[in-house]
Design an enzyme around this catalytic site. Structure first.
Site, PDB file in Angstrom:
ATOM      1  N   TRP A 102      52.732  61.459  56.237  1.00 20.53           N
ATOM      2  CA  TRP A 102      53.402  60.213  55.838  1.00 20.53           C
ATOM      3  C   TRP A 102      52.440  59.286  55.105  1.00 20.53           C
ATOM      4  O   TRP A 102      52.816  58.612  54.151  1.00 20.53           O
ATOM      5  CB  TRP A 102      54.045  59.516  57.043  1.00 20.53           C
ATOM      6  CG  TRP A 102      55.160  60.332  57.597  1.00 20.53           C
ATOM      7  CD1 TRP A 102      55.201  60.961  58.814  1.00 20.53           C
ATOM      8  CD2 TRP A 102      56.402  60.665  56.937  1.00 20.53           C
ATOM      9  NE1 TRP A 102      56.383  61.653  58.947  1.00 20.53           N
ATOM     10  CE2 TRP A 102      57.137  61.491  57.823  1.00 20.53           C
ATOM     11  CE3 TRP A 102      56.960  60.352  55.702  1.00 20.53           C
ATOM     12  CZ2 TRP A 102      58.405  61.987  57.498  1.00 20.53           C
ATOM     13  CZ3 TRP A 102      58.210  60.851  55.374  1.00 20.53           C
ATOM     14  CH2 TRP A 102      58.914  61.657  56.274  1.00 20.53           C
ATOM     15  N   ASP A 172      52.242  51.098  58.386  1.00 19.38           N
ATOM     16  CA  ASP A 172      53.493  51.825  58.605  1.00 19.38           C
ATOM     17  C   ASP A 172      53.564  52.090  60.111  1.00 19.38           C
ATOM     18  O   ASP A 172      52.797  52.887  60.638  1.00 19.38           O
ATOM     19  CB  ASP A 172      53.473  53.131  57.811  1.00 19.38           C
ATOM     20  CG  ASP A 172      54.681  54.018  58.107  1.00 19.38           C
ATOM     21  OD1 ASP A 172      55.531  53.637  58.946  1.00 19.38           O
ATOM     22  OD2 ASP A 172      54.781  55.101  57.493  1.00 19.38           O
ATOM     23  N   LYS A 196      63.507  55.347  65.347  1.00 21.16           N
ATOM     24  CA  LYS A 196      62.730  55.900  66.455  1.00 21.16           C
ATOM     25  C   LYS A 196      62.748  54.928  67.638  1.00 21.16           C
ATOM     26  O   LYS A 196      63.341  55.209  68.668  1.00 21.16           O
ATOM     27  CB  LYS A 196      61.317  56.237  66.002  1.00 21.16           C
ATOM     28  CG  LYS A 196      61.326  57.297  64.883  1.00 21.16           C
ATOM     29  CD  LYS A 196      60.082  57.267  64.072  1.00 21.16           C
ATOM     30  CE  LYS A 196      60.194  57.929  62.724  1.00 21.16           C
ATOM     31  NZ  LYS A 196      60.673  59.307  62.682  1.00 21.16           N
TER      32      LYS A 196
HETATM   33  N1  PMP Z   1      56.458  56.976  58.166  1.00 24.43           N
HETATM   34  C1  PMP Z   1      56.421  57.630  59.340  1.00 24.43           C
HETATM   35  C2  PMP Z   1      55.223  57.459  60.212  1.00 24.43           C
HETATM   36  C3  PMP Z   1      57.485  58.448  59.722  1.00 24.43           C
HETATM   37  O1  PMP Z   1      57.440  59.089  60.896  1.00 24.43           O
HETATM   38  C4  PMP Z   1      58.602  58.577  58.875  1.00 24.43           C
HETATM   39  C5  PMP Z   1      59.822  59.386  59.238  1.00 24.43           C
HETATM   40  N2  PMP Z   1      59.687  60.314  60.195  1.00 24.43           N
HETATM   41  C6  PMP Z   1      58.587  57.900  57.655  1.00 24.43           C
HETATM   42  C7  PMP Z   1      57.505  57.096  57.336  1.00 24.43           C
HETATM   43  C8  PMP Z   1      59.734  58.002  56.695  1.00 24.43           C
HETATM   44  O2  PMP Z   1      60.762  57.244  57.170  1.00 24.43           O
HETATM   45  P1  PMP Z   1      62.192  57.156  56.512  1.00 24.43           P
HETATM   46  O3  PMP Z   1      62.861  58.463  56.783  1.00 24.43           O
HETATM   47  O4  PMP Z   1      62.822  56.003  57.221  1.00 24.43           O
HETATM   48  O5  PMP Z   1      62.013  56.914  55.059  1.00 24.43           O
END
Ligand code: PMP
Length: 359
Positions: A102, A172, A196
């Site tokens: 991520w 994030d 989450k």
């Molecule tokens: N950052 C992290 C740490 C994640 O775990 C995730 C999704 N699992 C995301 C970003 C992406 O999130 P989204 O699907 O809401 O775009």
């Protein structure tokens, strides 16, 4: 009806109380004769929900007055773009701590917008650890440092944060927001997809220091923080149902004893699973090094692919959902976000012990 042992990584388990409360008002919200989804987002009834969600979050996380709370769409993934679009001026560089996929994605999107650098990376070790924050160096004229506080896929989490930075710290927190006490003042922007710890998918929470919100007519309107900050996140139609469910999750969190209460249970849940792993004499192997272990995503492998598959097959038959590791690392992952009850974690711990005994 039996609720599943839900260890999904996101969308993930929601508190039963939240689902029941939502069900009560499903057909008739607040005597309006309509569900929350059918109300105008400009109505008083909806506005009260919207503002309550904001104030509950401010209260739970002790968010100071010089921060704005935004409810946006596009997931955490859109923040990978919005952060650099709003903060990366021509001559400045955005620094990224690479601690997982991520974080890599955040960097990749920022590089399309402006200048970027990798501040630190644990990629060479397959993202098994969080680098020492004290060793991160970012020049004073950088635009910001971006970190991913919990690495959902690898099961690692920052337990200490960089301090004394001369540049904004952007985090994030998609997979660990509201899980443990936090000094918001250490951060300049926090963002998190809700699916989450905060509610269902569809709403993204952004907590941003007001001084970073600037008018920039060159930015696409919807991608400017200023657009949303100046309209109380009601510039366009917000995801009203998701924000209503977020408000219920926050009420539930308050009733758990707030962030301290939640953190105490989270510690217990994480210890329960790591104890099994650490006392399995190598039968289960944790992916993360100990001091970087996540209290939200517990990642582990068994001694062979066949045994891992047998474990996952039998766990599925026993009613455990979502234990497969992310496709990019394999193995097993138990996501134990705030709403996963301790009893479900204990049931999984017992299952792991029994599986080892019978193997
Ligand atoms: N950052 C992290 C740490 C994640 O775990 C995730 C999704 N699992 C995301 C970003 C992406 O999130 P989204 O699907 O809401 O775009």
């Amino acid at each position: 009806m039996k609720r599943a042992y839900n260890f999904n990584a996101g969308p993930a388990a929601l508190p039963e109380w939240v689902l029941q409360e939502a069900q009560k008002s499903w057909m008739d919200f607040n005597n309006t004769g309509m569900s929350i989804m059918e109300l105008s987002h400009r109505s008083k009834d909806y506005e009260a929900v919207h503002n309550e969600a904001k104030s509950l979050l401010a209260c739970l996380l002790s968010i100071p007055d010089d921060y704005e709370i935004l409810f946006l769409q596009g997931g955490a993934s859109l923040q990978f773009t919005m952060v650099p679009m709003n903060l990366l001026a021509d001559d400045k560089t955005g620094y990224y701590a690479l601690t997982g996929v991520w974080a890599e994605k955040a960097l990749k999107e920022a590089a399309k917008v402006g200048k970027t650098e990798t501040a630190v990376s644990s990629k060479d070790d397959n993202y098994t650890y969080i680098p020492d924050p004290a060793e991160i160096e970012v020049p004073e004229n950088a635009a910001y440092l971006h970190i991913t506080t919990n690495n959902t896929i690898y099961g690692t989490q920052w337990h200490k944060f960089p301090t004394g930075l001369k540049v904004p710290l952007i985090a994030d927190m998609s997979s660990d927001i509201l899980s443990t006490p936090l000094d918001i003042k250490n951060f300049d922007i926090i963002y998190a997809g809700a699916q989450k710890n905060l509610g269902p998918s569809g709403v993204t929470v952004v907590i941003i220091k007001k001084e970073l919100i600037k008018k920039n007519p060159e930015l696409p309107t919807m991608l400017s923080y200023e657009t949303h900050a100046s309209s109380n996140s009601l510039f366009n139609t917000p995801p009203t149902l998701a924000i209503y469910l977020l408000s219920l999750v926050l009420k539930w969190a308050e009733n758990q004893g707030g962030i301290e209460g939640i953190a105490a249970i989270n510690n217990q849940k994480a210890e329960t699973l790591y104890h099994v792993i650490d006392n399995s004499e190598g039968f289960y192997k944790g992916h993360a090094v100990k001091d970087s272990r996540s209290k939200m995503n517990v990642t582990f492998t068994l001694q062979s692919d066949e045994l891992t598959k047998k474990f996952l097959d039998e766990a599925k038959l026993a009613g455990f959902v979502g234990l497969n590791g992310h496709r990019s690392v394999g193995g097993c992952r138990a996501s134990i976000y705030n709403a996963v009850p301790l009893e479900h974690v204990e049931a999984l711990a017992q299952f792991m012990k029994n599986f080892q005994q019978n193997a």
